[in-house]
Design an enzyme around this catalytic site. Structure first.
Site, mmCIF file in Angstrom:
data_model
loop_
_atom_site.group_PDB
_atom_site.id
_atom_site.type_symbol
_atom_site.label_atom_id
_atom_site.label_comp_id
_atom_site.label_asym_id
_atom_site.label_seq_id
_atom_site.Cartn_x
_atom_site.Cartn_y
_atom_site.Cartn_z
ATOM 1 N N LYS A 44 0.851 -1.205 0.000
ATOM 2 C CA LYS A 44 0.000 0.000 0.000
ATOM 3 C C LYS A 44 0.878 1.243 0.000
ATOM 4 O O LYS A 44 2.053 1.200 0.397
ATOM 5 C CB LYS A 44 -0.969 0.015 1.186
ATOM 6 C CG LYS A 44 -0.343 0.047 2.585
ATOM 7 C CD LYS A 44 -0.063 1.419 3.148
ATOM 8 C CE LYS A 44 0.369 1.365 4.617
ATOM 9 N NZ LYS A 44 1.368 2.365 5.010
ATOM 10 N N ASP A 177 -3.066 -1.918 9.597
ATOM 11 C CA ASP A 177 -3.109 -1.784 8.134
ATOM 12 C C ASP A 177 -3.703 -3.007 7.431
ATOM 13 O O ASP A 177 -3.918 -2.987 6.219
ATOM 14 C CB ASP A 177 -1.683 -1.606 7.573
ATOM 15 C CG ASP A 177 -1.076 -0.262 7.947
ATOM 16 O OD1 ASP A 177 -1.842 0.666 8.242
ATOM 17 O OD2 ASP A 177 0.160 -0.160 7.939
#
Ligand code: C5P
Length: 323
Positions: A44, A177
């Site tokens: 990401k 996350d």
């Protein structure tokens, strides 16, 4: 705001690679009696990160925008009948990447597998073969992505009827996350400590040239250094730029509150950001708590040209990150 957004690969049958949906590059195979699935673990990138405040649990309240990139580790998961959980690197994993990635119960893959095993009451186990490409301590959530993929692979291999929201609950218990990577969203605004995922639209394709200095950053240490004196920003403008596919406007809306505390801890990263800015004449940003730094580029060709300059003038190898 959801923790239970649709998870790609949910209904994918073992052996039907193209059904899995995770970036469209997975392959599942049935090898005689060994059930195996290979799935990507995407990195990401944070294009916006504001720290709204400190919480009583020691975490920080966030407003962050995460993008799922095409830069991936690959995780092969093989079913075991004896209940054991084991992890090793693929032969192709560079030795430099093997340092700093533990293969014991500190690794999020094994922690996720153990949590799922207990939650579902499963007697089966798994062997994991990790082809590591995303460096640790980079702000790219490589370890979190490995854990998200392990949860998806095991649900498929162990034929579990566990719901998306149960998987999200396990993910949130392991880190901040993992939920974004589990959601399969291409872009999302993530809040609370990062585990609440609200997918947002993203038009077109975005390209970034990214580089990581040799030293990584400790997420906890970076958060400790945040100062709250300036007014808080919000992700609204970045979300609009993504919806409109306006990369130019995005470049002036991007922001990361963790940059200054990370720079205070990582001199090499600070120098690299200055050198990149001088070379490319554009603002340089940091992903998550770093230490990956990046610029946004107008096209794939422009990103490759930036990377060539970074390599020849700064003697650093970077990556093209495509979203
Ligand atoms: O959630 P994760 O395990 O990735 O976080 C690592 C560390 O980063 C936490 O232990 C905490 O110190 C810090 N952190 C934080 N606020 C967040 C996310 C992480 O303070 N929202």
């Amino acid at each position: 705001m959801t923790n239970g957004s649709p998870i790609p690969g949910d209904s994918a049958a073992l052996g039907s690679a193209s059904d899995s949906g995770l970036s469209g590059i997975c392959c599942g195979v049935r090898l005689s009696s060994i059930r195996t699935v290979t799935l990507p673990c995407p990195a990401k990138l944070n294009v916006f990160l504001e720290v709204l405040g400190r919480r009583s649990d020691g975490y920080h309240e966030l407003d962050t925008v995460m993008l799922r990139t095409q830069f991936c580790d690959m995780l092969t998961t093989q079913e075991r009948t004896d209940g054991a959980l084991q992890l090793r690197f693929s032969d192709a994993t560079a030795e430099s990447l093997q340092h700093g990635v533990p293969l014991d119960e500190r690794n999020l893959i094994l922690r996720a597998a153990d949590a799922l095993q207990k939650r579902a009451g499963v007697k089966l186990g798994a062997d994991f073969i990790l082809h590591k490409r995303i460096p640790p301590e980079s702000g790219l959530a490589g370890g979190s992505s490995n854990a998200a993929t392990a949860l998806l692979a095991l649900r498929q291999l162990w034929n579990l009827l566990i719901s998306d929201s149960d998987l999200h609950e396990i993910a949130a218990s392991l880190g901040s996350d993992i939920n974004f990577l589990l959601s399969g969203a291409r872009a999302a605004v993530c809040s609370s400590r990062g585990e609440l995922v609200k997918p947002v639209p993203l038009r077109g394709t975005l390209f970034f040239a990214a580089v990581r200095p040799s030293a990584g950053n400790s997420t906890g240490a970076v958060f400790q250094g945040v100062e709250f004196s300036s007014p808080r920003r919000r992700s609204t403008e970045v979300v609009t730029c993504l919806a409109e596919g306006d990369g130019r406007r995005l470049a002036s809306a991007m922001f990361n509150r963790l940059t200054v505390p990370a720079q205070n801890l990582n001199e090499e990263m600070t120098e690299l950001m200055g050198a990149m800015q001088g070379l490319l004449k554009r603002p340089v940003f940091m992903s998550g708590s770093g230490s990956t730094v990046f610029v946004i580029c107008e096209s794939r060709a422009a990103a490759l040209s930036d990377l060539r300059q970074i390599e020849s003038r700064l003697r650093r190898k970077g990556w093209l990150l495509e979203v």
